[in-house]
Design a protein around this motif. Structure first.
Motif, PDB file in Angstrom:
ATOM      1  N   ASN A   1      52.833  77.593  16.519  1.00  0.00           N
ATOM      2  CA  ASN A   1      53.578  78.404  17.164  1.00  0.00           C
ATOM      3  C   ASN A   1      53.109  78.445  18.658  1.00  0.00           C
ATOM      4  OD1 ASN A   1      54.944  79.277  14.916  1.00  0.00           O
ATOM      5  ND2 ASN A   1      53.945  81.117  14.686  1.00  0.00           N
ATOM      6  N   LYS A   2      51.814  78.010  18.990  1.00  0.00           N
ATOM      7  CA  LYS A   2      51.353  77.570  20.360  1.00  0.00           C
ATOM      8  C   LYS A   2      52.346  76.757  21.136  1.00  0.00           C
ATOM      9  CE  LYS A   2      46.995  77.025  22.662  1.00  0.00           C
ATOM     10  NZ  LYS A   2      45.522  76.952  22.731  1.00  0.00           N
ATOM     11  N   PRO A   3      52.735  76.771  22.410  1.00  0.00           N
ATOM     12  CA  PRO A   3      53.449  75.968  23.110  1.00  0.00           C
ATOM     13  C   PRO A   3      52.577  74.688  23.418  1.00  0.00           C
ATOM     14  CG  PRO A   3      53.516  78.133  23.907  1.00  0.00           C
ATOM     15  CD  PRO A   3      52.486  78.274  22.880  1.00  0.00           C
ATOM     16  N   LYS A   4      53.269  73.570  23.565  1.00  0.00           N
ATOM     17  CA  LYS A   4      52.540  72.292  23.856  1.00  0.00           C
ATOM     18  C   LYS A   4      52.383  72.215  25.242  1.00  0.00           C
ATOM     19  CE  LYS A   4      54.272  69.841  19.760  1.00  0.00           C
ATOM     20  NZ  LYS A   4      54.736  68.638  19.241  1.00  0.00           N
ATOM     21  N   ARG A   5      51.351  71.519  25.585  1.00  0.00           N
ATOM     22  CA  ARG A   5      51.187  71.624  27.313  1.00  0.00           C
ATOM     23  C   ARG A   5      51.808  70.591  27.783  1.00  0.00           C
ATOM     24  NH1 ARG A   5      45.038  70.153  28.300  1.00  0.00           N
ATOM     25  NH2 ARG A   5      45.997  70.482  30.269  1.00  0.00           N
ATOM     26  N   PRO A   6      52.347  70.489  28.985  1.00  0.00           N
ATOM     27  CA  PRO A   6      53.520  70.031  29.639  1.00  0.00           C
ATOM     28  C   PRO A   6      52.853  68.808  29.998  1.00  0.00           C
ATOM     29  CG  PRO A   6      52.500  71.526  31.212  1.00  0.00           C
ATOM     30  CD  PRO A   6      51.848  71.809  29.829  1.00  0.00           C
ATOM     31  N   ALA A   7      53.830  67.407  30.310  1.00  0.00           N
ATOM     32  CA  ALA A   7      53.551  66.171  30.605  1.00  0.00           C
ATOM     33  C   ALA A   7      53.168  66.243  32.080  1.00  0.00           C
ATOM     34  CB  ALA A   7      54.664  65.377  30.462  1.00  0.00           C
ATOM     35  N   SER A   8      52.298  65.175  32.308  1.00  0.00           N
ATOM     36  CA  SER A   8      52.086  65.191  33.782  1.00  0.00           C
ATOM     37  C   SER A   8      53.033  64.330  34.671  1.00  0.00           C
ATOM     38  CB  SER A   8      50.505  64.581  33.887  1.00  0.00           C
ATOM     39  OG  SER A   8      50.628  63.278  33.229  1.00  0.00           O
ATOM     40  N   ALA A   9      52.871  64.112  35.639  1.00  0.00           N
ATOM     41  CA  ALA A   9      53.733  63.417  36.559  1.00  0.00           C
ATOM     42  C   ALA A   9      53.836  62.106  36.251  1.00  0.00           C
ATOM     43  CB  ALA A   9      53.590  63.524  38.131  1.00  0.00           C
ATOM     44  N   PHE A  10      52.962  61.541  35.874  1.00  0.00           N
ATOM     45  CA  PHE A  10      52.792  60.226  35.513  1.00  0.00           C
ATOM     46  C   PHE A  10      53.659  60.171  34.071  1.00  0.00           C
ATOM     47  CE2 PHE A  10      50.770  56.908  32.335  1.00  0.00           C
ATOM     48  CZ  PHE A  10      51.150  55.689  32.975  1.00  0.00           C
ATOM     49  N   PHE A  11      53.529  60.927  33.054  1.00  0.00           N
ATOM     50  CA  PHE A  11      53.995  60.833  31.842  1.00  0.00           C
ATOM     51  C   PHE A  11      55.575  61.015  32.041  1.00  0.00           C
ATOM     52  CE2 PHE A  11      49.645  61.103  30.129  1.00  0.00           C
ATOM     53  CZ  PHE A  11      49.725  60.122  29.284  1.00  0.00           C
ATOM     54  N   VAL A  12      56.035  61.909  33.008  1.00  0.00           N
ATOM     55  CA  VAL A  12      57.385  62.108  33.339  1.00  0.00           C
ATOM     56  C   VAL A  12      57.858  60.806  33.971  1.00  0.00           C
ATOM     57  CG1 VAL A  12      59.011  63.476  34.701  1.00  0.00           C
ATOM     58  CG2 VAL A  12      56.878  64.594  33.579  1.00  0.00           C
ATOM     59  N   PHE A  13      57.121  60.373  34.637  1.00  0.00           N
ATOM     60  CA  PHE A  13      57.810  58.652  35.118  1.00  0.00           C
ATOM     61  C   PHE A  13      57.805  57.851  34.111  1.00  0.00           C
ATOM     62  CE2 PHE A  13      55.797  54.626  36.330  1.00  0.00           C
ATOM     63  CZ  PHE A  13      56.693  54.165  36.916  1.00  0.00           C
ATOM     64  N   MET A  14      56.701  57.910  33.208  1.00  0.00           N
ATOM     65  CA  MET A  14      56.873  56.839  31.934  1.00  0.00           C
ATOM     66  C   MET A  14      57.995  57.143  31.170  1.00  0.00           C
ATOM     67  SD  MET A  14      54.661  54.524  32.260  1.00  0.00           S
ATOM     68  CE  MET A  14      54.595  53.996  30.538  1.00  0.00           C
ATOM     69  N   GLU A  15      58.608  58.410  31.054  1.00  0.00           N
ATOM     70  CA  GLU A  15      59.851  58.446  29.926  1.00  0.00           C
ATOM     71  C   GLU A  15      61.057  57.619  30.733  1.00  0.00           C
ATOM     72  OE1 GLU A  15      60.146  62.777  30.404  1.00  0.00           O
ATOM     73  OE2 GLU A  15      58.593  62.988  29.169  1.00  0.00           O
ATOM     74  N   ASP A  16      60.983  57.757  32.005  1.00  0.00           N
ATOM     75  CA  ASP A  16      62.021  56.883  32.722  1.00  0.00           C
ATOM     76  C   ASP A  16      61.846  55.648  32.726  1.00  0.00           C
ATOM     77  OD1 ASP A  16      63.535  59.255  33.159  1.00  0.00           O
ATOM     78  OD2 ASP A  16      62.912  59.618  35.199  1.00  0.00           O
ATOM     79  N   PHE A  17      60.641  55.108  32.875  1.00  0.00           N
ATOM     80  CA  PHE A  17      60.280  53.748  33.209  1.00  0.00           C
ATOM     81  C   PHE A  17      60.290  53.038  31.649  1.00  0.00           C
ATOM     82  CE2 PHE A  17      57.157  50.287  32.837  1.00  0.00           C
ATOM     83  CZ  PHE A  17      57.592  49.772  33.858  1.00  0.00           C
ATOM     84  N   ARG A  18      59.973  53.634  30.508  1.00  0.00           N
ATOM     85  CA  ARG A  18      60.367  52.991  29.093  1.00  0.00           C
ATOM     86  C   ARG A  18      61.534  52.625  29.050  1.00  0.00           C
ATOM     87  NH1 ARG A  18      57.126  57.394  27.426  1.00  0.00           N
ATOM     88  NH2 ARG A  18      55.078  56.859  27.300  1.00  0.00           N
ATOM     89  N   LYS A  19      62.613  53.626  29.475  1.00  0.00           N
ATOM     90  CA  LYS A  19      63.985  53.230  29.153  1.00  0.00           C
ATOM     91  C   LYS A  19      64.535  52.161  30.129  1.00  0.00           C
ATOM     92  CE  LYS A  19      65.193  58.024  28.325  1.00  0.00           C
ATOM     93  NZ  LYS A  19      65.851  59.058  29.028  1.00  0.00           N
ATOM     94  N   GLN A  20      64.065  51.820  31.209  1.00  0.00           N
ATOM     95  CA  GLN A  20      64.158  50.745  32.061  1.00  0.00           C
ATOM     96  C   GLN A  20      63.562  49.428  31.795  1.00  0.00           C
ATOM     97  OE1 GLN A  20      62.940  52.062  35.889  1.00  0.00           O
ATOM     98  NE2 GLN A  20      64.317  53.626  36.133  1.00  0.00           N
ATOM     99  N   TYR A  21      62.236  49.541  31.191  1.00  0.00           N
ATOM    100  CA  TYR A  21      61.640  48.477  30.509  1.00  0.00           C
ATOM    101  C   TYR A  21      62.292  47.784  29.455  1.00  0.00           C
ATOM    102  CZ  TYR A  21      57.383  45.379  29.930  1.00  0.00           C
ATOM    103  OH  TYR A  21      56.807  44.484  29.829  1.00  0.00           O
TER     104      TYR A  21
END
Length: 139
Positions: free
Chosen positions: A34-54
């Protein structure tokens, strides 16, 4: 007498283990789902978009390492202005995470307090009941 090894080293070879760290399975088994998961850093937020483009540009590439390496190279070459939207998203996620963690911690503390209060109330009730019976026996 040849070899001249000290007894201290021989003890280590006998298999005496002190402060053995836990295995990964033992450490992971204790986590609260039930413990909340840690948020993604700015780099991983960038990678979410980058993966789609790549993947759109390189549909035949199945290598995760190649995507990560290309993303890392691109992130290094981005200017601060180009990184700003990803940093803002990461900060927003972090604020939401902190809010969720506060709620989670209050809930955990509330459950612990309820258990302590219930234990106290039980013991107080037990003590009160016992003293009433003693008073009746004295009469």
């Amino acid at each position: 007498m040849k070899g001249g090894k000290s007894k201290g080293k021989a003890d280590n070879k006998l298999g005496v283990k002190k402060n053995v760290p836990q295995t990964k399975k033992e450490k992971n088994a204790v986590k609260d789902p039930n413990k909340p998961k840690r948020p993604a850093s700015a780099f991983f937020v960038f990678m979410e978009d980058f993966r789609k483009q790549y993947k759109e540009k390189h549909p035949g590439n199945k290598s995760v390492a190649a995507v990560g390496k290309a993303g890392g190279d691109k992130w290094k070459h981005l200017t601060d202005a180009e990184k700003a939207p990803y940093i803002a998203k990461a900060e927003k996620r972090k604020a939401e995470y902190e809010k969720n963690m506060d709620a989670y911690n209050r809930k955990q503390a509330g459950e612990a307090d309820e258990e302590e209060e219930s234990d106290k109330s039980k013991s107080e009730v037990d003590e009160d009941d016992g003293s009433d019976e003693e008073d009746e026996d004295d009469d």
